[in-house]
Design a protein around this motif. Structure first.
Motif, PDB file in Angstrom:
ATOM      1  N   ASP A 113       0.836  -1.200   0.000  1.00  0.00           N
ATOM      2  CA  ASP A 113       0.000   0.000   0.000  1.00  0.00           C
ATOM      3  C   ASP A 113       0.870   1.249   0.000  1.00  0.00           C
ATOM      4  O   ASP A 113       1.999   1.215   0.458  1.00  0.00           O
ATOM      5  CB  ASP A 113      -0.897   0.030   1.237  1.00  0.00           C
ATOM      6  CG  ASP A 113      -2.051  -0.954   1.117  1.00  0.00           C
ATOM      7  OD1 ASP A 113      -2.267  -1.472   0.008  1.00  0.00           O
ATOM      8  OD2 ASP A 113      -2.720  -1.180   2.132  1.00  0.00           O
ATOM      9  N   ASP A 138       0.284   3.950   1.681  1.00  0.00           N
ATOM     10  CA  ASP A 138       0.159   4.793   2.874  1.00  0.00           C
ATOM     11  C   ASP A 138       1.208   4.508   3.940  1.00  0.00           C
ATOM     12  O   ASP A 138       1.146   5.052   5.034  1.00  0.00           O
ATOM     13  CB  ASP A 138      -1.248   4.661   3.460  1.00  0.00           C
ATOM     14  CG  ASP A 138      -1.577   3.220   3.800  1.00  0.00           C
ATOM     15  OD1 ASP A 138      -0.693   2.358   3.678  1.00  0.00           O
ATOM     16  OD2 ASP A 138      -2.725   2.961   4.187  1.00  0.00           O
ATOM     17  N   GLN A 164       1.664   2.060   5.838  1.00  0.00           N
ATOM     18  CA  GLN A 164       1.252   1.326   7.035  1.00  0.00           C
ATOM     19  C   GLN A 164       2.084   0.056   7.141  1.00  0.00           C
ATOM     20  O   GLN A 164       2.373  -0.420   8.224  1.00  0.00           O
ATOM     21  CB  GLN A 164      -0.235   0.993   6.983  1.00  0.00           C
ATOM     22  CG  GLN A 164      -1.107   2.211   7.160  1.00  0.00           C
ATOM     23  CD  GLN A 164      -2.543   1.852   7.485  1.00  0.00           C
ATOM     24  OE1 GLN A 164      -3.353   1.633   6.593  1.00  0.00           O
ATOM     25  NE2 GLN A 164      -2.851   1.788   8.758  1.00  0.00           N
ATOM     26  N   ARG A 195      -1.382   5.136   9.499  1.00  0.00           N
ATOM     27  CA  ARG A 195      -1.244   5.810   8.232  1.00  0.00           C
ATOM     28  C   ARG A 195      -0.365   7.037   8.382  1.00  0.00           C
ATOM     29  O   ARG A 195      -0.566   7.830   9.297  1.00  0.00           O
ATOM     30  CB  ARG A 195      -2.634   6.269   7.813  1.00  0.00           C
ATOM     31  CG  ARG A 195      -2.931   5.977   6.385  1.00  0.00           C
ATOM     32  CD  ARG A 195      -4.382   6.281   6.134  1.00  0.00           C
ATOM     33  NE  ARG A 195      -4.759   5.638   4.874  1.00  0.00           N
ATOM     34  CZ  ARG A 195      -4.358   6.090   3.711  1.00  0.00           C
ATOM     35  NH1 ARG A 195      -3.623   7.168   3.619  1.00  0.00           N
ATOM     36  NH2 ARG A 195      -4.690   5.447   2.615  1.00  0.00           N
TER      37      ARG A 195
HETATM   38 MG    MG Z   1      -3.985   1.724   4.762  1.00  0.00          MG
END
Ligand code: MG
Ligand code: UDP
Length: 310
Positions: free
Chosen positions: A91, A93, A95, A197
Motif C-alpha cells: 500500500d 500509505d 502502514q 497511516r
Molecule cells: Mg492503509
C-alpha cells in the motif's frame, strides 16, 4: 528482477517518503528492480508527483488509469505491466514498512514458496476499522479453507506464475489475497510491523468494506445462497408448526382468543417480509454480478504508461 506494485488513490501526502523508502529498501537488494505505481484516478496531486518522479528515475513506471476503479482493480492493472520474476504488492500509505520487503523475498527464496503473505503484528488502525477486518478474516478462512491469518494486509510477495494465473482470470470484483492463495502451491506468512497511516486517510468506509466482503464471499462460494436456502426451509417449517399451533388453540379457546392473536400474525408477517427482501437483495447481488460478467466490460482501462525515456 523484482517488481513492486503500488496502488495509489489520493496519496499525495505519502508519495515522497514512499518512493524514498521503497528505493532505499530495494537498492539494498543489489538486484534489478522496478516500481509500478498505479494511479487509480486520484483527484489530488498524486499523479503529477508520480509523473515527475518517473521522469527522473528509470526504475519507475506509472500506470495511469482513466478513473477510480478500486484498490484491487488497480493492483491488477499493475500486474499486467510487471516484468519481474518476483512481484510485491504494498500500500502507498506506509502502514506496511517497505523495509520488510527484503525479508519477504528472502523468506520466499529460502523456503521456495510461491506466495508469502504477512501478518500485521500489532495493527495500528481504529477499532472501527479493525472489527470489519476480523469478520472478513474469519469468513475468508472458512470459505477458502486456507488458514491464512491476515487477509487484509496487502504487503505480499508472489512468484510470477501465481500472478500469471491471476491475470488469466477474467472475472470482476476479485479479492486478490484469496485468489493468490487459490493459485499458490505452497504459501507461508511472516509477521511484519504495522504503523498508523502516515498521511491522508483510509479509503475504506463501512460500505466499501461490505462491498469488498461480498467480493470475497461471492466469488469463492455459493455460501450465502445455501444459507438462504436452509434458512428458508427452516423458516417455512417454523411457519407451518406455528400455524398448526394457532389453529389448535383457536379450536380449544374459541373465536375470542383468535382475534387477540391478530397481532402475533402481524409480527410473524413482518419477519417474513423482511426475510424476503433480504433474500431478494442477495439474489439481486448475484444477478448483478452475472450481468457484469456477461457485459465483459474491462475491469480497468489504462490511459497511459509513463516511463523515463531511455
Ligand atoms: Mg492503509
Ligand atoms: N486505493 C486505491 N484505490 C481505491 C482505494 C484505495 O488504489 O479506490 C489504494 C490506496 O491508495 C492505498 C491502498 O489502496 O495505497 C490501501 O488503501 P487504504 O490505506 O485506504 O486502506 P486500509 O489501509 O484502510 O485498508
Amino acid at each position: 528482477m523484482i517488481s513492486v506494485v503500488v496502488p495509489i488513490y489520493n496519496e499525495q501526502a505519502n508519495i515522497e517518503s514512499l518512493l524514498v523508502r521503497l528505493t532505499a529498501a530495494l537498492g539494498q537488494l543489489q538486484r534489478p528492480y522496478e516500481i509500478v505505481l498505479v494511479d487509480d484516478g486520484s483527484r489530488d496531486n498524486s499523479l503529477l508527483m508520480l509523473k515527475a518522479a518517473a521522469h527522473l528515475d528509470s526504475h519507475l513506471t506509472v500506470v495511469e488509469l482513466t478513473r477510480n476503479y478500486g484498490q484491487h482493480a488497480a493492483i491488477f492493472a499493475g500486474f499486467s505491466q510487471v516484468r519481474g520474476e518476483i512481484i510485491i504488492t504494498i500500500d502507498a500509505d506506509l502502514q506496511n514498512p517497505p523495509e520488510e520487503i527484503p525479508r519477504l523475498i528472502a523468506c520466499m527464496e529460502v523456503g521456495d514458496y510461491d506466495l508469502v503473505g504477512t501478518v500485521r503484528k500489532e495493527r495500528k488502525d481504529s477499532p472501527l476499522r479493525k472489527l470489519p477486518s476480523k469478520i472478513v478474516n474469519a469468513m475468508a478462512r472458512k470459505i477458502t479453507g486456507v488458514r491464512m491469518s491476515d487477509w487484509g494486509c496487502m504487503l505480499r510477495a508472489y512468484r510470477r506464475v501465481v500472478v500469471d494465473h491471476m491475470l488469466r482470470c477474467r472475472e470482476h470484483g476479485t479479492f486478490i489475497p484469496a485468489l493468490a492463495t487459490y493459485f499458490s502451491k505452497n504459501f507461508t506468512e511472516i509477521e511484519v510491523e504495522h504503523f498508523a497511516r502516515q498521511g491522508g486517510e483510509s479509503k475504506y468506509g463501512l460500505f466499501s468494506l461490505i462491498r469488498l466482503q461480498f467480493d470475497l464471499v461471492a466469488s469463492f462460494s455459493e455460501l450465502p445462497m445455501r444459507i438462504l436456502m436452509y434458512g428458508g426451509i427452516f423458516m417455512s417449517l417454523m411457519g407451518i408448526s406455528f400455524g398448526v399451533f394457532l389453529a389448535v388453540l383457536r379450536l380449544a379457546y374459541g373465536v375470542k382468543w383468535a382475534a387477540q392473536g391478530v397481532f402475533t400474525m402481524f409480527a410473524v408477517l413482518f419477519v417474513f417480509v423482511g426475510l424476503q427482501f433480504f433474500a431478494m437483495g442477495i439474489i439481486g447481488e448475484y444477478i448483478g454480478r452475472i450481468y457484469r460478467e456477461v457485459r465483459k466490460r474491462p475491469e480497468y482501462v489504462i490511459h497511459r504508461i509513463i516511463r523515463k525515456a531511455e
